[in-house]
Write a protein that holds these residues in place. Sequence first.
Motif, PDB file in Angstrom:
ATOM      1  N   ASN A 176     -41.835  22.851 -21.639  1.00  0.00           N
ATOM      2  CA  ASN A 176     -40.466  22.939 -21.165  1.00  0.00           C
ATOM      3  C   ASN A 176     -39.743  24.180 -21.683  1.00  0.00           C
ATOM      4  O   ASN A 176     -38.910  24.753 -20.992  1.00  0.00           O
ATOM      5  N   PHE A 177     -40.065  24.592 -22.892  1.00  0.00           N
ATOM      6  CA  PHE A 177     -39.353  25.719 -23.500  1.00  0.00           C
ATOM      7  C   PHE A 177     -40.211  26.982 -23.560  1.00  0.00           C
ATOM      8  O   PHE A 177     -39.871  27.924 -24.272  1.00  0.00           O
ATOM      9  N   LEU A 178     -41.288  26.998 -22.786  1.00  0.00           N
ATOM     10  CA  LEU A 178     -42.147  28.174 -22.747  1.00  0.00           C
ATOM     11  C   LEU A 178     -41.377  29.408 -22.288  1.00  0.00           C
ATOM     12  O   LEU A 178     -41.548  30.495 -22.822  1.00  0.00           O
ATOM     13  N   THR A 179     -40.510  29.229 -21.295  1.00  0.00           N
ATOM     14  CA  THR A 179     -39.745  30.360 -20.779  1.00  0.00           C
ATOM     15  C   THR A 179     -38.361  30.466 -21.406  1.00  0.00           C
ATOM     16  O   THR A 179     -37.627  31.411 -21.127  1.00  0.00           O
ATOM     17  N   CYS A 180     -37.981  29.503 -22.253  1.00  0.00           N
ATOM     18  CA  CYS A 180     -36.702  29.526 -22.976  1.00  0.00           C
ATOM     19  C   CYS A 180     -36.974  29.188 -24.444  1.00  0.00           C
ATOM     20  O   CYS A 180     -36.593  28.107 -24.917  1.00  0.00           O
ATOM     21  N   PRO A 181     -37.626  30.085 -25.172  1.00  0.00           N
ATOM     22  CA  PRO A 181     -38.114  29.718 -26.509  1.00  0.00           C
ATOM     23  C   PRO A 181     -37.066  29.704 -27.612  1.00  0.00           C
ATOM     24  O   PRO A 181     -37.312  29.111 -28.663  1.00  0.00           O
ATOM     25  N   ASP A 182     -35.923  30.336 -27.402  1.00  0.00           N
ATOM     26  CA  ASP A 182     -34.962  30.463 -28.494  1.00  0.00           C
ATOM     27  C   ASP A 182     -34.149  29.180 -28.669  1.00  0.00           C
ATOM     28  O   ASP A 182     -33.725  28.564 -27.681  1.00  0.00           O
ATOM     29  N   PRO A 183     -33.920  28.749 -29.905  1.00  0.00           N
ATOM     30  CA  PRO A 183     -33.043  27.587 -30.134  1.00  0.00           C
ATOM     31  C   PRO A 183     -31.626  27.875 -29.641  1.00  0.00           C
ATOM     32  O   PRO A 183     -31.208  29.014 -29.525  1.00  0.00           O
ATOM     33  N   GLY A 184     -30.928  26.812 -29.372  1.00  0.00           N
ATOM     34  CA  GLY A 184     -29.554  26.957 -28.893  1.00  0.00           C
ATOM     35  C   GLY A 184     -29.363  26.203 -27.602  1.00  0.00           C
ATOM     36  O   GLY A 184     -30.236  25.459 -27.166  1.00  0.00           O
ATOM     37  N   PRO A 185     -28.192  26.386 -26.972  1.00  0.00           N
ATOM     38  CA  PRO A 185     -27.900  25.650 -25.740  1.00  0.00           C
ATOM     39  C   PRO A 185     -28.953  25.917 -24.664  1.00  0.00           C
ATOM     40  O   PRO A 185     -29.361  27.062 -24.444  1.00  0.00           O
ATOM     41  N   TYR A 186     -29.390  24.858 -24.028  1.00  0.00           N
ATOM     42  CA  TYR A 186     -30.396  24.963 -22.981  1.00  0.00           C
ATOM     43  C   TYR A 186     -29.807  24.377 -21.705  1.00  0.00           C
ATOM     44  O   TYR A 186     -29.174  23.321 -21.755  1.00  0.00           O
ATOM     45  N   PRO A 187     -30.001  25.054 -20.587  1.00  0.00           N
ATOM     46  CA  PRO A 187     -30.637  26.356 -20.377  1.00  0.00           C
ATOM     47  C   PRO A 187     -29.664  27.522 -20.458  1.00  0.00           C
ATOM     48  O   PRO A 187     -29.991  28.631 -20.055  1.00  0.00           O
ATOM     49  N   GLY A 188     -28.455  27.248 -20.943  1.00  0.00           N
ATOM     50  CA  GLY A 188     -27.462  28.309 -21.080  1.00  0.00           C
ATOM     51  C   GLY A 188     -26.629  28.540 -19.839  1.00  0.00           C
ATOM     52  O   GLY A 188     -25.951  29.569 -19.731  1.00  0.00           O
ATOM     53  N   TRP A 189     -26.648  27.609 -18.892  1.00  0.00           N
ATOM     54  CA  TRP A 189     -25.833  27.733 -17.685  1.00  0.00           C
ATOM     55  C   TRP A 189     -24.449  27.134 -17.934  1.00  0.00           C
ATOM     56  O   TRP A 189     -24.292  26.204 -18.729  1.00  0.00           O
ATOM     57  N   PRO A 190     -23.412  27.654 -17.268  1.00  0.00           N
ATOM     58  CA  PRO A 190     -22.056  27.116 -17.477  1.00  0.00           C
ATOM     59  C   PRO A 190     -21.943  25.638 -17.123  1.00  0.00           C
ATOM     60  O   PRO A 190     -21.176  24.907 -17.743  1.00  0.00           O
ATOM     61  N   VAL A 191     -22.671  25.196 -16.090  1.00  0.00           N
ATOM     62  CA  VAL A 191     -22.652  23.800 -15.666  1.00  0.00           C
ATOM     63  C   VAL A 191     -24.001  23.181 -16.013  1.00  0.00           C
ATOM     64  O   VAL A 191     -25.049  23.672 -15.577  1.00  0.00           O
ATOM     65  N   ARG A 192     -23.989  22.124 -16.808  1.00  0.00           N
ATOM     66  CA  ARG A 192     -25.244  21.522 -17.264  1.00  0.00           C
ATOM     67  C   ARG A 192     -25.983  20.847 -16.114  1.00  0.00           C
ATOM     68  O   ARG A 192     -25.370  20.103 -15.331  1.00  0.00           O
ATOM     69  N   ARG A 246     -35.105  14.013 -27.844  1.00  0.00           N
ATOM     70  CA  ARG A 246     -34.981  14.504 -29.217  1.00  0.00           C
ATOM     71  C   ARG A 246     -34.742  16.014 -29.254  1.00  0.00           C
ATOM     72  O   ARG A 246     -33.947  16.505 -30.051  1.00  0.00           O
ATOM     73  N   ALA A 247     -35.431  16.760 -28.381  1.00  0.00           N
ATOM     74  CA  ALA A 247     -35.278  18.220 -28.364  1.00  0.00           C
ATOM     75  C   ALA A 247     -33.939  18.652 -27.788  1.00  0.00           C
ATOM     76  O   ALA A 247     -33.412  19.709 -28.150  1.00  0.00           O
ATOM     77  N   LEU A 248     -33.389  17.830 -26.867  1.00  0.00           N
ATOM     78  CA  LEU A 248     -32.139  18.158 -26.188  1.00  0.00           C
ATOM     79  C   LEU A 248     -31.192  16.958 -26.273  1.00  0.00           C
ATOM     80  O   LEU A 248     -30.991  16.228 -25.298  1.00  0.00           O
ATOM     81  N   PRO A 249     -30.605  16.711 -27.447  1.00  0.00           N
ATOM     82  CA  PRO A 249     -29.777  15.505 -27.611  1.00  0.00           C
ATOM     83  C   PRO A 249     -28.551  15.467 -26.715  1.00  0.00           C
ATOM     84  O   PRO A 249     -27.983  14.390 -26.505  1.00  0.00           O
ATOM     85  N   GLU A 250     -28.149  16.613 -26.164  1.00  0.00           N
ATOM     86  CA  GLU A 250     -26.990  16.605 -25.266  1.00  0.00           C
ATOM     87  C   GLU A 250     -27.358  16.139 -23.856  1.00  0.00           C
ATOM     88  O   GLU A 250     -26.471  15.916 -23.021  1.00  0.00           O
TER      89      GLU A 250
END
Length: 371
Positions: free
Chosen positions: A122-138, A154-158
């Motif tokens: 899932n995070f192969l193309t978004c490897p950096d920690p922080g908000p995922y995927p970084g879009w204004p609208v989840r 667990r990886a994305l509690p939000e």
Amino acid sequence: MKRTSKRFPHDEVLPIVVSRGGTVAGRVIYASFEFQFPLGGIHVLNQQISLLRAAGVEAFRWTPTPGFRYTWFDDDVPTLSGMTLDLGPEDVLVLHEVSVVPGHDPAPGGHKVIYSQGHYLNFLTCPDPGPYPGWPVRPALWAISQAGVEMLRRALPEFEPHLVPNIIDTELFRPASTGRVRRIAWMSRKRPIESTLLRRLLHTDPRSTDIDLYDIHAVPHEEVARVLSETSVFIALGAPEGEGFGLPPAEAMASGCLVTGYAGGGGAELFDSPSAWRIPELETAQLADKALELLDLPDQDEIRRAGRQWVADRYTTRAATAALIEGIRKARALPGGAASATHPAAWMEELLRRFPVPPETYTRVEPSAAS
């Protein structure tokens, strides 16, 4: 055997109303890549489009090239073409998890689903920690196994990952009327190095003198079903980096095979079946021993029938339809509206740079071992 994407004979599909006013609201659009080699994740997307349309949902595949069709399975789903697409306020765009890269929102402000067919990737193309995927609208987030739901939670509690189970076509994958061949089959593509060791271990064992050792490789979907229909034992190898689910062992059980192998993480639930035996990762010698032992398992016809029934009871069109409709409802309940969408193929070069190996290696759901 001829497979069509409109056929769901083993489980009734009921029309479902999913919007106010008695009609189906908006479209569900699956953005898919134009890869002309077997990728199980792509096949499942097309299967879901047909399933949704049978349930009364206006669902489409979206690929950039006008007239594009996949050649490695029967492809007849309705398609939308072009690099850009206008989305209505109730449309939902469904995206492969590996099409998500930082800085590229494919439909700013629109309703989106990230469909995770491989939570290990899932995070192969978004490897950096922080908000995922970084879009204004989840976006919404779907997964294909209970293990995937739990890991992503667990990886994305939000997020609240939503389970959309796979469908096993028990009409296509069924025992042959001619009986079983004393055969051990597996697919080598995801573990070519270990597969060479496995073949040697099986070949040099005195118990294998009358056994057909069959590496299923680069054969069409229907031919895979034919091979499994008469195979005695199937070895599940899967990807060393983990599986979101793993269709081959489920389809092998539906075909009446006894199954042994690696769970691959997401496939752990499959080894609750009475016709499956789990082996610890990389215990190749133990894997070979178990496969040979299963050839002479007592009461195996009854166990084969029980395993097939176990699969048929769980991975049904009814269960998948209900989960898809609920997933769409949840996606539309999130903030979003009309949007201009760009197909993820627009940033394909950046996507490929983020893959350490060619994308065909990362088959999130193995296409019936047809690789």
